[in-house]
Design a protein around this motif. Structure first.
Motif, PDB file in Angstrom:
ATOM      1  N   THR A 263      25.340  45.839 -11.088  1.00 18.77           N
ATOM      2  CA  THR A 263      25.633  46.090  -9.541  1.00 18.77           C
ATOM      3  C   THR A 263      26.543  46.980  -9.495  1.00 18.77           C
ATOM      4  OG1 THR A 263      24.917  43.819  -9.169  1.00 18.77           O
ATOM      5  CG2 THR A 263      26.420  44.682  -7.581  1.00 18.77           C
TER       6      THR A 263
ATOM      7  N   ARG B 290      19.806  47.013 -10.834  1.00 19.91           N
ATOM      8  CA  ARG B 290      19.029  45.787 -11.110  1.00 19.91           C
ATOM      9  C   ARG B 290      18.150  45.542 -12.102  1.00 19.91           C
ATOM     10  NH1 ARG B 290      15.060  43.703  -7.803  1.00 19.91           N
ATOM     11  NH2 ARG B 290      16.363  41.675  -7.269  1.00 19.91           N
TER      12      ARG B 290
ATOM     13  N   ASP C 275      24.451  41.125 -14.887  1.00 17.83           N
ATOM     14  CA  ASP C 275      24.078  41.538 -13.709  1.00 17.83           C
ATOM     15  C   ASP C 275      25.001  41.946 -12.907  1.00 17.83           C
ATOM     16  OD1 ASP C 275      20.862  40.492 -13.599  1.00 17.83           O
ATOM     17  OD2 ASP C 275      22.041  39.033 -14.225  1.00 17.83           O
TER      18      ASP C 275
END
Length: 310
Positions: free
Chosen positions: A219, A224, A215
């Motif tokens: 980012t 996402r 994740d």
């Protein structure tokens, strides 16, 4: 007698006097001068508040008090000698003991099978145990779980812990062979970002976190993913992927190991993720433990063979 202030070297002199019955012969036995032995005897008499020996002709004869402690003294000196003796060469074939490894179930697949085979052949009386890491505090596994080693991602360690780098583990994407979301993709290729973000994910997280290294990488590129569930063990992640249209990011070595077993396909992730460095840690107190040192070396050899850097 104040034992705290007693010079324990005097006990060796006392034992020699028991054996030889003479300050001259005791001096020869200990490679000391006769006057030094006599001085030691005088100090012993003061410390123990007893004459210890009386002269009978050319021989020293133990007093009743001294005779009562002779056998016990020799036993204690022999016990100390054995305790402090140089360690014998470690012999795996005859060694007995238990070695506890704190790690995720990732290592149930990648370490325990080859380690079990090795121990059966080389050290059949050593038992290996894989135990859970202490959640949120992996280093505490060495204390609270009484683990001999812990296998963890690299992190800052306290000064009482030693470390050994083992292998780098990139991340790969896994999906079941019949997943309609990956139709047309070739195994081993990079999964397109739109497919990666559109499909729902199962995330490995013993703590139930909804985000991980993947994740953070997403980012950085303004994307996402959709996490549908978390599972505390890697085997559960693989099982969930194999029986659903979920996908997952897992260590590359694990993906390769279980692909055929679970009927899954493996792809490169669409974004760059720094490979995790897996290290072995152990308490410095066991640095010179023969069995622990031997077991660590076996684990090192097995795990370093897994090193992969994309």
């Amino acid at each position: 007698m104040n034992f705290a202030t007693l010079d324990l070297n005097l006990l060796r002199v006392l034992d020699a006097l028991f054996c030889e019955g003479s300050t001259v012969k005791a001096a020869d036995r200990l490679a000391m001068s006769q006057s030094a032995v006599s001085g030691a005897l005088s100090r012993l008499r003061n410390a123990l508040n007893d004459q210890l020996f009386v002269r009978q002709g050319n021989r020293l004869v133990a007093t009743d008090y001294a005779a009562a402690i002779e056998i016990g003294l020799r036993e204690e000196l022999e016990r100390l000698e054995a305790l402090l003796a140089p360690r014998a060469t470690f012999a795996p074939q005859t060694a007995e003991g238990t070695f506890r490894i704190a790690a995720s179930d990732f290592f149930a697949e990648l370490l325990m099978p080859p380690l079990g085979d090795l121990l059966q052949k080389s050290a059949p009386n050593i038992r290996a145990q894989l135990v859970d890491l202490v959640p949120h505090d992996y280093v505490a596994s060495l204390e609270h779980r009484n683990a001999d080693i812990a296998l963890i991602p690299d992190l800052v360690l306290p000064e009482w812990v030693n470390r050994e780098p083992l292998f780098h583990s990139p991340f790969h994407v896994i999906a079941r062979k019949g997943n309609p979301g990956i139709e047309g993709l070739k195994d081993g290729t990079r999964m397109p970002m739109d497919i990666f973000c559109a499909l729902h994910h199962v995330l490995f997280s013993p703590e139930g976190n909804l985000a991980a290294m993947g994740d953070a990488a997403l980012t950085r590129v303004g994307k996402r993913r959709q996490v549908a569930m978390t599972v505390p063990v890697f085997s559960g992640v693989c099982r969930a992927v194999s029986e659903s249209d979920l996908i997952a990011l897992v260590p590359a070595q694990l993906a390769s190991k279980v692909a055929d077993t679970f009927g899954i396909r493996v792809f490169e992730p669409p974004m760059e993720i720094d490979p995790a460095l897996i290290i072995c840690i152990w308490h410095k107190r066991s640095d010179n433990s023969p069995m622990a040192a031997w077991m660590r070396s076996q684990v090192f050899d097995l795990m370093k063979a897994l090193d992969v850097e994309d």
